[in-house]
Enzyme design. Structure first.
Site, PDB file in Angstrom:
ATOM      1  N   GLY A  18       0.814  -1.214   0.000  1.00 29.33           N
ATOM      2  CA  GLY A  18       0.000   0.000   0.000  1.00 29.33           C
ATOM      3  C   GLY A  18       0.850   1.268   0.000  1.00 29.33           C
ATOM      4  N   LEU A  19       0.172   2.386   0.154  1.00 24.73           N
ATOM      5  CA  LEU A  19       0.841   3.703   0.168  1.00 24.73           C
ATOM      6  C   LEU A  19       1.960   3.756   1.218  1.00 24.73           C
ATOM      7  CD1 LEU A  19       0.984   6.862  -0.204  1.00 24.73           C
ATOM      8  CD2 LEU A  19      -0.980   6.991   1.357  1.00 24.73           C
ATOM      9  N   TYR A 163     -14.769   2.535  10.585  1.00 22.58           N
ATOM     10  CA  TYR A 163     -13.294   2.554  10.556  1.00 22.58           C
ATOM     11  C   TYR A 163     -12.755   3.001  11.912  1.00 22.58           C
ATOM     12  CZ  TYR A 163      -8.699   4.274   8.799  1.00 22.58           C
ATOM     13  OH  TYR A 163      -7.364   4.522   8.579  1.00 22.58           O
ATOM     14  N   LYS A 167     -10.414   0.883  14.515  1.00 21.78           N
ATOM     15  CA  LYS A 167      -9.054   1.353  14.831  1.00 21.78           C
ATOM     16  C   LYS A 167      -8.884   1.570  16.337  1.00 21.78           C
ATOM     17  CE  LYS A 167      -6.845   1.834  10.848  1.00 21.78           C
ATOM     18  NZ  LYS A 167      -5.645   1.035  10.577  1.00 21.78           N
ATOM     19  N   ASN A 192      -3.544  12.747   7.635  1.00 20.26           N
ATOM     20  CA  ASN A 192      -3.777  12.316   6.243  1.00 20.26           C
ATOM     21  C   ASN A 192      -2.449  12.084   5.523  1.00 20.26           C
ATOM     22  OD1 ASN A 192      -6.252  13.653   7.111  1.00 20.26           O
ATOM     23  ND2 ASN A 192      -6.910  13.502   4.977  1.00 20.26           N
ATOM     24  N   HIS A 206      -8.502   9.157  -1.043  1.00 25.04           N
ATOM     25  CA  HIS A 206      -8.454  10.362  -0.216  1.00 25.04           C
ATOM     26  C   HIS A 206      -8.378  11.609  -1.099  1.00 25.04           C
ATOM     27  CE1 HIS A 206      -7.273   7.422   2.938  1.00 25.04           C
ATOM     28  NE2 HIS A 206      -7.962   8.243   3.701  1.00 25.04           N
ATOM     29  N   ARG A 235      -6.871  20.282   7.019  1.00 24.80           N
ATOM     30  CA  ARG A 235      -6.184  19.000   7.221  1.00 24.80           C
ATOM     31  C   ARG A 235      -4.685  19.213   7.398  1.00 24.80           C
ATOM     32  NH1 ARG A 235     -10.789  17.829   7.631  1.00 24.80           N
ATOM     33  NH2 ARG A 235     -12.026  16.290   6.495  1.00 24.80           N
TER      34      ARG A 235
END
Ligand code: NAP
Ligand code: GDP
Length: 341
Positions: A18-19, A163, A167, A192, A206, A235
């Site tokens: 993933g990222l 979510y 978490k 973020n 996102h 953000r």
């Protein structure tokens, strides 16, 4: 990466494709790994972590001493609104529950993934697990800045309650495994994240990857860039490569069970409009920018304090936001064909 006979830590990274996982892989490959570390990056192809059997088999195969646990069902505001239940993880056992084709993400269920990973880590004697929370799981009605002590102080924003609660339970489990079994399981709380290898899908991703993709398409068709919502929410964005470096520090040196916020400073918070403008500049987009106020704004802000991080690492240098946006846009332009979108 394996050192010449020096391997002391075998580090399993779930969500390694993933990222964040790809950023850690890059930072390690670029020379920040240590000779006594062997790194193993895995994805859902190696094991579906919603399955207890597959998770146990993964841990038995690799016998990690340390785990960075990133695997999760992840998405932006609009995906969270659509699939709150799936982001939590209910309805997986027994006969298929009442669900539409579109709400079916059988391999992406956070509570199951987290429970399987933490329990397998406990059972196989893993020395340390670093899991990943997020600043969007904090109470919606709160004082600012948010700090690490406030996670459980009230309900999260309604847009991502599934979510968020999944978490938050990681933090509960970390405390439980420590109190009952002395395990060093902890968690980080990033704001973020963005960077290369993000999910650039416009509906599911996102805001930054979504807008980068939208600008790419708007340039091709000569149309306007539509930013969803009012552009006023604020953000704090962290570049995935900065986060990756911080993950290495947490893995090696941070000894608390209590989580730690990994964020740029409060002064680096930007509005969605400012973020969109940074992308416009980086992509050299000359078209019009319009705001679709029929779309949700989500949480207005979730301003987090990085005071705890700064006490540990007073001189850590974050990549300036505009530079990181430029690098991410350049990566997307170069890798458009194969980017997740
Ligand atoms: P991502 O790019 O969507 O990657 C998710 C990773 O999880 C992928 O490697 C995926 O494997 C794996 N995965 C998903 N379901 C799985 C399953 N059932 N079994 C095994 N692997 C599974 O996510 P990310 O943005 O890197 O996020 C990493 C962590 O950071 C997550 O815990 C997320 O909650 C947290 N976080 C993210 C952000 C953000 O802005 N992105 C902010 C704060 C916290 P495949 O490639 O095989 O699908
Ligand atoms: P969040 O930070 O958890 O709320 O998730 P996102 O990264 O999806 O950011 C959502 C914020 O960006 C909201 O204020 C949206 O209205 C705004 N936004 C503007 N354009 C977009 C877009 O194209 N995609 C997404 N995901 N959000 C957008």
């Amino acid at each position: 990466m394996e050192g010449a006979g020096l391997v002391g830590k075998r580090i399993l990274v779930t969500g390694g494709t993933g990222l964040v996982g790809r950023a850690i892989e890059k930072v390690v490959a670029d020379g920040e790994g240590q000779p006594d570390e062997e790194w193993i990056f895995v994805s859902s192809r190696d094991a579906d972590l919603t399955s207890t059997t597959e998770t146990k088999a993964l841990f038995e195969k690799h016998k990690p001493t340390h785990v960075i646990h990133l695997a999760a069902m992840v998405g932006g505001l609009f995906r969270n609104i659509r699939y709150n239940l799936d982001f939590w993880g209910a309805g997986f056992w027994g006969s298929p529950p009442c669900r539409s084709e579109k709400s079916l993400h059988p391999q992406r269920r956070n509570i199951l993934i987290n429970d399987n990973v933490l329990h397998s880590a406990y059972e196989t004697g893993v020395q340390k697990v670093v899991s990943c929370l997020s600043t969007c799981i904090f109470p919606d009605k709160t004082t600012y800045p948010i700090d690490e002590s406030m996670i459980h102080n009230g309900p999260p924003h309604s847009s991502n309650f599934g979510y968020s609660y999944a978490k938050r339970m990681i933090d509960i489990q970390n405390r439980g495994y420590f109190e009952q079994h002395g395990c060093r399981f902890t968690a980080v709380i990033p704001t973020n994240v963005f960077g290369p290898h993000d999910n650039f899908n416009i509906e599911d991703g996102h805001v930054l990857p979504g807008l980068i993709h939208k600008v790419y398409l708007a340039k091709q068709t000569g149309s306007a860039l539509t930013v969803w919502g009012t552009g006023k929410p604020r953000r704090q964005f962290i570049y995935s490569l900065d986060l990756a470096r911080l993950f290495l520090w947490v893995l090696r040196e941070y000894d608390e069970v209590e989580p730690i916020i990994l964020s740029v400073g409060e002064e680096d918070e930007v509005s969605i409009r400012e973020a969109a403008e940074a992308i416009v500049e980086a992509m050299d987009f000359r078209g019009e920018l319009v705001f679709d106020t029929t779309k949700a704004d989500g949480q207005f802000k979730k301003t987090a304090s990085n005071a705890k991080l700064r006490r540990y690492l007073p001189s850590f240098q974050f990549t300036p936001f505009r530079q990181a946006v430029k690098e991410t846009c350049a990566w997307f332009n170069t890798n458009y064909a194969n980017a997740r979108k």
